[in-house]
Design an enzyme around this catalytic site. Sequence first.
Site, PDB file in Angstrom:
ATOM      1  CG  ASP A 147      -2.126   1.041   0.927  1.00 55.31           C
ATOM      2  OD1 ASP A 147      -2.326   1.249   0.010  1.00 55.31           O
ATOM      3  OD2 ASP A 147      -2.488   1.482   2.103  1.00 55.31           O
ATOM      4  CB  CYS A 204     -24.749 -11.876   0.808  1.00 54.42           C
ATOM      5  SG  CYS A 204     -24.363 -10.880   2.049  1.00 54.42           S
ATOM      6  CB  CYS A 207     -21.059  -5.154   2.509  1.00 53.43           C
ATOM      7  SG  CYS A 207     -21.097  -5.592   0.627  1.00 53.43           S
ATOM      8  CB  CYS A 211     -22.654   1.621   3.499  1.00 58.52           C
ATOM      9  SG  CYS A 211     -21.401   2.764   3.337  1.00 58.52           S
ATOM     10  CB  CYS A 227     -16.071   5.770   1.793  1.00 57.52           C
ATOM     11  SG  CYS A 227     -15.224   4.464   2.922  1.00 57.52           S
ATOM     12  CB  CYS A 261     -18.657  -9.317   5.542  1.00 57.79           C
ATOM     13  SG  CYS A 261     -18.149 -10.459   4.519  1.00 57.79           S
TER      14      CYS A 261
END
Length: 366
Positions: A147, A204, A207, A211, A227, A261
Amino acid sequence: MSLSANPKPLDESNLRDWLKTQALALGFDGMRITDTQLGPATERLQAWLAEGRHGQMEYMQRHAELRSNPELLVPGAVRVICVSMNYLPPETDFDAEWQRLEDPTQAVVSIYARGRDYHKVLRNRLQEFANLIEERIGKLGYRVFTDSAPLMEVELARKAGLGWRGKHTLLLNRESGSTFFLGEILVDVPLPIDQETEEHCGTCTSCIDVCPTQAITAPYQLDARRCISYLSIENPGAIPVEFRKAMGNRVYGCDDCQLICPWNKFAKRTELPDFARRHGLGQATLLQLWSWTEQEFEQRHEGSAIRRIGYIRWRRNLAVAMGNALASTKVDHADKESLRAALNEALPVADDLVAEHIQWALAVTS
């Protein structure tokens, strides 16, 4: 490091097993290999950027070409060794995490950020891994990543078979859910390639439904501008007013899409002490974190990913959470008075950005 010229194919039948053994010995929980071709993912990236969904993360636009072609990062690279490392501390309990989110006086920090900075932990071990590979097969051209550069690491990990893309866009696998970090080593040696894995999200939509800011606009579609992780970490300016209430008591990042989840019921706890929570993160109240001076913030977050946002953004986020606590019917009068007094005391000397959020916090209760 210089690149090896015209690397020869490796025919060691046990090389793949050796690589996995070394990766596990270094503390990684998964290791797979893929090539550097990203295919349709580059087009999806360009479309996402064109829609402005990256918000103020200008580096994503600036380095889009590098993200689309890993060989520009490491000339001659033909393979990507992808690794994963679980980060969920043993004491983590998802039910307790939901309960903290329901208590407006608590300060909720994303689980991954409560311990040491994962960049440092993974990078050091990736370098050790690369050194071992060189000892085994000879000089090679390589570079390690975690990252830390314009690399589409989730897509590469998906291609390598470390998991599949969940509808929240994070990587999922059947053994660790989504609670793991990713790292990569780009190499110029044609190592054997692994196969992709099947998707297992089915119908599913948990998620998407959970949110707080509806940042997951459709399956596999994330608008970073909405987000909470982006708003509280990457966003350098004011938190848009329309999202402040939805932030609740989340002061650094957001785990909701992972907590809900179903695959994270199987998430493995890490044995590494690096990711254990430090300085009360995971238990601290808003007032406790608000009381930290800038010097205390720097000292206590030394070696932490949180330190990179700086004291001003930290206080900005806390001010929003304190305003939400003041507006909540779940907080008793005495606690509200303490929150209000702390905000009023800080206002006269606050930075302009923090002051605006303090004023908002005090005004939403009137």
